[in-house]
Write a protein that holds these residues in place. Structure first.
Motif, PDB file in Angstrom:
ATOM      1  N   TYR A 252      10.529  -0.957   7.665  1.00 22.55           N
ATOM      2  CA  TYR A 252      11.607  -1.941   7.578  1.00 22.55           C
ATOM      3  C   TYR A 252      12.824  -1.560   8.420  1.00 22.55           C
ATOM      4  CZ  TYR A 252      12.838   1.426   3.908  1.00 22.55           C
ATOM      5  OH  TYR A 252      13.094   2.578   3.208  1.00 22.55           O
TER       6      TYR A 252
ATOM      7  N   SER B 192      11.294   6.619  -1.180  1.00 25.08           N
ATOM      8  CA  SER B 192      10.300   6.442  -2.241  1.00 25.08           C
ATOM      9  C   SER B 192      10.127   7.769  -2.950  1.00 25.08           C
ATOM     10  CB  SER B 192       8.958   5.978  -1.655  1.00 25.08           C
ATOM     11  OG  SER B 192       7.954   5.962  -2.655  1.00 25.08           O
TER      12      SER B 192
ATOM     13  N   THR C 296       3.407   6.332  -1.009  1.00 28.64           N
ATOM     14  CA  THR C 296       4.261   5.223  -0.560  1.00 28.64           C
ATOM     15  C   THR C 296       5.238   5.691   0.506  1.00 28.64           C
ATOM     16  OG1 THR C 296       4.098   4.142  -2.708  1.00 28.64           O
ATOM     17  CG2 THR C 296       5.921   3.471  -1.297  1.00 28.64           C
TER      18      THR C 296
ATOM     19  N   LYS D  10       3.485   5.957   3.691  1.00 27.51           N
ATOM     20  CA  LYS D  10       3.195   4.623   4.223  1.00 27.51           C
ATOM     21  C   LYS D  10       4.443   4.005   4.839  1.00 27.51           C
ATOM     22  CE  LYS D  10       1.407   0.076   2.867  1.00 27.51           C
ATOM     23  NZ  LYS D  10       0.843  -0.738   1.743  1.00 27.51           N
ATOM     24  N   VAL D  11       5.587   4.196   4.185  1.00 27.54           N
ATOM     25  CA  VAL D  11       6.836   3.595   4.661  1.00 27.54           C
ATOM     26  C   VAL D  11       7.332   4.252   5.936  1.00 27.54           C
ATOM     27  CG1 VAL D  11       9.295   3.294   4.139  1.00 27.54           C
ATOM     28  CG2 VAL D  11       7.570   2.763   2.404  1.00 27.54           C
TER      29      VAL D  11
ATOM     30  N   VAL E  91      11.964  -2.656  -1.835  1.00 24.58           N
ATOM     31  CA  VAL E  91      11.051  -3.517  -1.091  1.00 24.58           C
ATOM     32  C   VAL E  91       9.979  -4.037  -2.045  1.00 24.58           C
ATOM     33  CG1 VAL E  91       9.541  -3.737   0.920  1.00 24.58           C
ATOM     34  CG2 VAL E  91      11.393  -2.025   0.918  1.00 24.58           C
TER      35      VAL E  91
ATOM     36  N   LEU F  27       6.268  -2.697  -2.505  1.00 27.64           N
ATOM     37  CA  LEU F  27       6.152  -1.425  -1.786  1.00 27.64           C
ATOM     38  C   LEU F  27       6.891  -0.299  -2.512  1.00 27.64           C
ATOM     39  CD1 LEU F  27       4.915  -0.239   0.796  1.00 27.64           C
ATOM     40  CD2 LEU F  27       7.061  -0.704   1.973  1.00 27.64           C
ATOM     41  N   THR F  28       8.173  -0.474  -2.782  1.00 24.63           N
ATOM     42  CA  THR F  28       8.957   0.593  -3.433  1.00 24.63           C
ATOM     43  C   THR F  28       9.496   0.174  -4.788  1.00 24.63           C
ATOM     44  OG1 THR F  28      11.085  -0.043  -2.453  1.00 24.63           O
ATOM     45  CG2 THR F  28       9.674   1.430  -1.158  1.00 24.63           C
TER      46      THR F  28
ATOM     47  N   LEU G 258       6.063  -6.125   7.843  1.00 22.75           N
ATOM     48  CA  LEU G 258       6.583  -6.688   6.596  1.00 22.75           C
ATOM     49  C   LEU G 258       7.061  -8.126   6.772  1.00 22.75           C
ATOM     50  CD1 LEU G 258       8.570  -3.610   5.197  1.00 22.75           C
ATOM     51  CD2 LEU G 258       6.189  -4.267   4.799  1.00 22.75           C
TER      52      LEU G 258
ATOM     53  N   THR H 242       6.831 -10.139   3.656  1.00 21.63           N
ATOM     54  CA  THR H 242       7.414  -9.547   2.452  1.00 21.63           C
ATOM     55  C   THR H 242       8.746 -10.212   2.129  1.00 21.63           C
ATOM     56  OG1 THR H 242       6.377  -7.408   2.919  1.00 21.63           O
ATOM     57  CG2 THR H 242       8.241  -7.421   1.388  1.00 21.63           C
TER      58      THR H 242
END
Length: 280
Positions: free
Chosen positions: A72, A168, A173, A176-177, A206, A209-210, A254, A257
């Motif tokens: 993001y 996170s 996660t 991944k972020v 997010v 996601l988070t 995203l 999202t």
């Protein structure tokens, strides 16, 4: 160079101090001692900002380059060091000096941001030292903490406030972020607590996601246990930087999202507040 409030301003100006000029504090600053030459770095831009980069109006220097690749990221144009311009510390200090009376009157200061400023620790340290000691400004370091081991104790002594992102608590996660492991950031946070540096923690909410309850609780428990976190910014995910990704021909994964609702943000803040933390 024309200064536009609220926008990133490309570095470089007709009245800039020449690159070869000796720093104002030559032989006294950490960078001068480390390099024995005027300090230079890759600078993406500088800006005057209010409300998001520390207290009051801030002179924010965005250094180029970042080891993370956050899904993001709203400044993907700062990810690569080559996206910046080779700039001397003298240039940056000369520009900041123009606004010191205005900044001081607002209760503000100077923030070194990015990108990731600790990718260039000597240059970042030089700027922090001179913003604090030459210009008398409150200083802030905006960092992911991933490269916290590169920050010397001397650098951190010149930092009044650390804006620290913990993206996170769940390790998968976080990877991944950001594409990187979480542990270096946690190690840096613990070190800041040991040194007594004030921290404003940032957590981006997010959806999908988070936003898992256990993820938020993990960050909150960790932050509350440090003892030096004076504020937590729960930042709702947004897609304002998506156009930059498109301009750079980079995929913004995203795209579909949504931003969190006001209720979701309020619930996340409540988790931090329940642990005695100021959540805004």
């Amino acid at each position: 160079m024309t200064v536009l409030l609220g926008t990133n301003i490309p570095v470089g100006a007709a009245n800039a101090v020449p690159f070869g000029a000796a720093p104002v504090s030559a032989g006294q600053t950490p960078a001068a001692a480390a390099t024995q030459r005027p300090s230079e770095g890759s600078v993406h831009s500088w800006d005057l900002s209010t409300g998001v980069d520390g207290p009051g109006t801030r002179f924010v220097t965005f250094l180029a380059g970042c080891p993370l690749a956050c899904l993001y990221c709203h400044n993907p144009d700062t990810m690569r060091m080559r996206s910046g311009k080779r700039t001397s510390a003298d240039d940056v200090i000369a520009e900041a000096r123009k606004y010191t009376r205005f900044i001081t009157a607002s209760g503000g200061g100077a923030t070194i941001s990015g990108g990731e400023p600790l990718l260039q620790p000597v240059f970042a340290g030089e700027l922090l030292h001179r913003m604090k000691h030459d210009l008398g400004l409150h200083t802030a370091l905006d960092t992911s903490g991933f490269l916290g081991a590169r920050a010397t104790d001397a650098l951190l002594r010149d930092v009044d406030l650390v804006l620290l992102d913990i993206k996170s608590w769940d390790r998968e996660t976080y990877k991944k972020v950001t594409g990187r492991p979480l542990e270096p950031t946690l190690d840096f946070a613990r070190r800041l607590a040991d040194l007594g540096n004030e921290v404003h923690l940032r957590f981006v909410l997010v959806p999908g996601l988070t936003d898992a309850q256990e993820n938020i609780e993990g960050v909150a428990d960790f932050a509350a246990g440090l003892g030096n976190v004076s504020r937590v910014d729960v930042l709702p995910f947004h897609k304002l930087g998506e156009s930059k990704w498109e301009a750079l021909d980079m995929e913004f994964s995203l795209h579909d999202t949504p931003s969190p609702s006001a209720e979701q943000v309020a619930r996340a803040k409540a988790v931090f507040a329940a642990r005695g933390l100021l959540a805004v």
